[in-house]
Write an enzyme that holds these catalytic residues in place. Structure first.
Site, PDB file in Angstrom:
ATOM      1  N   LYS A  74       0.858  -1.197   0.000  1.00  0.00           N
ATOM      2  CA  LYS A  74       0.000   0.000   0.000  1.00  0.00           C
ATOM      3  C   LYS A  74       0.896   1.250   0.000  1.00  0.00           C
ATOM      4  O   LYS A  74       2.115   1.152   0.213  1.00  0.00           O
ATOM      5  CB  LYS A  74      -0.910  -0.025   1.233  1.00  0.00           C
ATOM      6  CG  LYS A  74      -0.161   0.005   2.546  1.00  0.00           C
ATOM      7  CD  LYS A  74      -1.089  -0.121   3.731  1.00  0.00           C
ATOM      8  CE  LYS A  74      -0.285  -0.085   5.017  1.00  0.00           C
ATOM      9  NZ  LYS A  74      -1.087   0.274   6.173  1.00  0.00           N
ATOM     10  N   HIS A 121      -4.872  -6.877  13.656  1.00  0.00           N
ATOM     11  CA  HIS A 121      -3.648  -6.081  13.507  1.00  0.00           C
ATOM     12  C   HIS A 121      -3.139  -5.703  14.889  1.00  0.00           C
ATOM     13  O   HIS A 121      -3.930  -5.391  15.787  1.00  0.00           O
ATOM     14  CB  HIS A 121      -3.964  -4.823  12.682  1.00  0.00           C
ATOM     15  CG  HIS A 121      -2.754  -4.113  12.166  1.00  0.00           C
ATOM     16  ND1 HIS A 121      -1.704  -4.755  11.548  1.00  0.00           N
ATOM     17  CD2 HIS A 121      -2.421  -2.793  12.176  1.00  0.00           C
ATOM     18  CE1 HIS A 121      -0.791  -3.869  11.199  1.00  0.00           C
ATOM     19  NE2 HIS A 121      -1.194  -2.665  11.562  1.00  0.00           N
ATOM     20  N   ARG A 174      -9.227   0.403  15.245  1.00  0.00           N
ATOM     21  CA  ARG A 174      -9.180   1.166  13.993  1.00  0.00           C
ATOM     22  C   ARG A 174     -10.375   0.709  13.157  1.00  0.00           C
ATOM     23  O   ARG A 174     -11.360   1.404  13.069  1.00  0.00           O
ATOM     24  CB  ARG A 174      -7.839   0.934  13.281  1.00  0.00           C
ATOM     25  CG  ARG A 174      -7.621   1.788  12.066  1.00  0.00           C
ATOM     26  CD  ARG A 174      -6.174   1.823  11.618  1.00  0.00           C
ATOM     27  NE  ARG A 174      -5.640   0.525  11.203  1.00  0.00           N
ATOM     28  CZ  ARG A 174      -4.439   0.362  10.654  1.00  0.00           C
ATOM     29  NH1 ARG A 174      -3.650   1.401  10.474  1.00  0.00           N
ATOM     30  NH2 ARG A 174      -4.012  -0.821  10.293  1.00  0.00           N
ATOM     31  N   TYR A 211      15.207  31.339   2.391  1.00  0.00           N
ATOM     32  CA  TYR A 211      14.095  32.043   3.034  1.00  0.00           C
ATOM     33  C   TYR A 211      14.368  32.245   4.523  1.00  0.00           C
ATOM     34  O   TYR A 211      14.822  31.321   5.203  1.00  0.00           O
ATOM     35  CB  TYR A 211      12.814  31.215   2.922  1.00  0.00           C
ATOM     36  CG  TYR A 211      12.199  31.160   1.552  1.00  0.00           C
ATOM     37  CD1 TYR A 211      11.816  32.315   0.885  1.00  0.00           C
ATOM     38  CD2 TYR A 211      11.974  29.933   0.949  1.00  0.00           C
ATOM     39  CE1 TYR A 211      11.227  32.254  -0.369  1.00  0.00           C
ATOM     40  CE2 TYR A 211      11.377  29.857  -0.304  1.00  0.00           C
ATOM     41  CZ  TYR A 211      11.008  31.025  -0.954  1.00  0.00           C
ATOM     42  OH  TYR A 211      10.421  30.954  -2.194  1.00  0.00           O
ATOM     43  N   ARG A 231       2.175 -10.589   7.328  1.00  0.00           N
ATOM     44  CA  ARG A 231       1.926  -9.421   6.470  1.00  0.00           C
ATOM     45  C   ARG A 231       3.059  -8.421   6.696  1.00  0.00           C
ATOM     46  O   ARG A 231       3.076  -7.721   7.702  1.00  0.00           O
ATOM     47  CB  ARG A 231       0.594  -8.755   6.826  1.00  0.00           C
ATOM     48  CG  ARG A 231      -0.631  -9.655   6.766  1.00  0.00           C
ATOM     49  CD  ARG A 231      -1.914  -8.820   6.915  1.00  0.00           C
ATOM     50  NE  ARG A 231      -1.907  -7.956   8.089  1.00  0.00           N
ATOM     51  CZ  ARG A 231      -2.419  -8.287   9.267  1.00  0.00           C
ATOM     52  NH1 ARG A 231      -2.976  -9.477   9.449  1.00  0.00           N
ATOM     53  NH2 ARG A 231      -2.372  -7.449  10.278  1.00  0.00           N
ATOM     54  N   CYS A 240      13.369  24.831   0.639  1.00  0.00           N
ATOM     55  CA  CYS A 240      12.309  25.464  -0.148  1.00  0.00           C
ATOM     56  C   CYS A 240      11.428  24.375  -0.771  1.00  0.00           C
ATOM     57  O   CYS A 240      11.659  23.191  -0.545  1.00  0.00           O
ATOM     58  CB  CYS A 240      12.912  26.323  -1.260  1.00  0.00           C
ATOM     59  SG  CYS A 240      14.239  27.421  -0.719  1.00  0.00           S
ATOM     60  N   MET A 241      10.451  24.776  -1.569  1.00  0.00           N
ATOM     61  CA  MET A 241       9.545  23.771  -2.129  1.00  0.00           C
ATOM     62  C   MET A 241      10.268  22.820  -3.083  1.00  0.00           C
ATOM     63  O   MET A 241      10.007  21.621  -3.101  1.00  0.00           O
ATOM     64  CB  MET A 241       8.374  24.435  -2.860  1.00  0.00           C
ATOM     65  CG  MET A 241       7.325  23.425  -3.298  1.00  0.00           C
ATOM     66  SD  MET A 241       5.977  24.114  -4.238  1.00  0.00           S
ATOM     67  CE  MET A 241       5.073  25.001  -3.013  1.00  0.00           C
ATOM     68  N   ASP A 242      11.218  23.372  -3.861  1.00  0.00           N
ATOM     69  CA  ASP A 242      11.845  22.553  -4.907  1.00  0.00           C
ATOM     70  C   ASP A 242      13.363  22.500  -4.808  1.00  0.00           C
ATOM     71  O   ASP A 242      14.006  21.856  -5.642  1.00  0.00           O
ATOM     72  CB  ASP A 242      11.504  23.130  -6.292  1.00  0.00           C
ATOM     73  CG  ASP A 242      10.057  23.543  -6.375  1.00  0.00           C
ATOM     74  OD1 ASP A 242       9.198  22.646  -6.330  1.00  0.00           O
ATOM     75  OD2 ASP A 242       9.785  24.767  -6.427  1.00  0.00           O
TER      76      ASP A 242
END
Ligand SMILES: Cc1ncc(COP(=O)(O)O)c(C=O)c1O
Length: 367
Positions: A31, A158, A129, A258, A214, A305-307
């Site tokens: 997953k 679980h 859950r 920044y 699992r 920063c973002m990138d």
């Protein structure tokens, strides 16, 4: 930047798990885009190495695997909206079942498709859950047994604290699971598969292995928790790498990024790396994490920063295009996902699972 995934490490980890739980089938938990490692490549590598089934959280994840040609049994851990029942049946997925509404929807879909759907009853043994509470078990069994098209093939639960060795709550969950299994058997249901072990339990508690283990995190070579580090021969499969996109000489007294939070007290080469928090490189790593440049550690300088982010490498000679390792090894040093997790106050699972799709996955087979 890119994430390098060593599929031979994943195969090695699956074989290690299979050797630790020799009487159980191994379910590869894929997953969350294989905990960020990427599907279908990781799922296929696990199956080829001996996993016999796969586990996902959502129907869409299972359908992605089916579209890629995966024919192995795929378990969906949570009930889907009732509208998804027919596509689950059409794609031969193995649903978790714990509510009457969903069971009825599955039954209708199975009858419409003239199929018998194997379902695994999810039992809530204390994590609260999803799952059937012990008090509701007999009522649920009575209903399930009246529904055509559904075959109760398994029961599972679980564990909430398996990563903490000898935690008494795990014993409690195991005892309740045994008790509920016995009540299911007493109702005349023959359970072909019972399963409760995640990676931590698989690696440290043989009594939890039952019919299927699992395993997610261990299959990727990551530790299920700090107290399980080193308990088995696992190899981390993921490395996160970027390239230097700019090198500049910055004068003493200048500041970087920044907020101007990083100050140079001597002149230095400040390099820019094309990776940011939109690539899953958390902003809380600003000024706190190390990266490997030419096999040596350097600290992230100032704000991520973002990138992009910057690193003051001092007098080190670095060129545009040089590879920088954010997670993984370079030379003799290694930055494990666990190290970044600790800095930002989370778990290794989240560090890899949050690497988004814009970061290309590059698969190696280690040969
Ligand atoms: C139901 C279920 N089983 C197994 C796993 C695998 O857990 P781990 O990655 O700790 O092996 C998960 C993941 O959280 C899960 O939700």
């Amino acid at each position: 930047m890119w994430a390098e995934i060593d599929l031979s490490s994943i195969a090695h980890n699956i074989r290690t798990i299979a050797a630790i739980a020799p009487r159980s089938e191994v379910m590869g938990v894929v997953k969350g885009y294989a905990y960020g490692h990427g599907n279908p490549a990781c799922a296929l590598a696990m199956l080829e190495a001996g996993a016999t089934r796969l586990g996902v959280a959502r129907v869409s994840e299972a359908l992605h695997l089916r579209d890629a040609g995966v024919t192995a049994p795929i378990h969906v851990f949570s009930e889907a909206p009732v509208q998804a029942a027919s596509s689950m049946v059409a794609s031969d997925l193995i649903p978790a079942v714990y509510t009457e509404d969903f069971a009825r929807a599955l039954s209708e879909a199975a009858k419409a498709a003239s199929k018998r759907v194997p379902v695994h009853m999810k039992l809530d043994t204390g994590m609260h859950r999803v799952g059937l509470l012990a008090d509701d078990l007999e009522d649920a069994l009575r209903t399930l047994k009246t529904l055509d098209g559904i075959e109760i093939e398994g029961a599972w639960s679980h564990l909430a604290v398996a990563d903490i060795p000898d935690h008494p709550f795990t014993r409690k969950q195991l005892d309740l699971f045994e008790e509920m299994s016995a009540r299911i058997a007493a109702a005349g249901v023959n359970l072909r598969y019972r399963h409760i072990a995640n990676s931590a339990a698989t690696l440290t508690m043989p009594e939890t292995h039952l019919d299927i283990v699992r395993c997610g995190v261990a299959a990727y070579g990551l530790w299920p928790g700090p107290q399980t580090v080193g308990v088995a021969d696992l190899r981390p499969a993921l490395a996160l790498k970027g390239r230097v996109t700019m090198v500049k000489r910055v004068a003493a007294g200048e500041a970087v990024s920044y907020g101007l939070n990083y100050h140079l007290n001597r002149p230095g080469h400040v390099v820019t790396i094309g990776c940011g928090y939109a690539d899953g490189y958390d902003r809380r790593l600003s000024g706190n994490a190390d990266v490997l440049v030419g096999g040596e550690r350097h600290r992230v300088s100032g704000t991520v920063c973002m990138d992009q982010f910057m690193v003051d490498v001092g007098d080190r000679s670095v060129e545009v295009g040089d590879v920088v390792t954010l997670i993984g090894s370079d030379g003799t040093d290694r930055i494990p996902a666990e190290e970044l997790a600790e800095i930002i106050g989370t778990i290794n699972y989240e560090v890899t699972a949050r690497i988004p799709s814009r970061v290309p996955r590059v698969y190696k087979d280690g040969a």
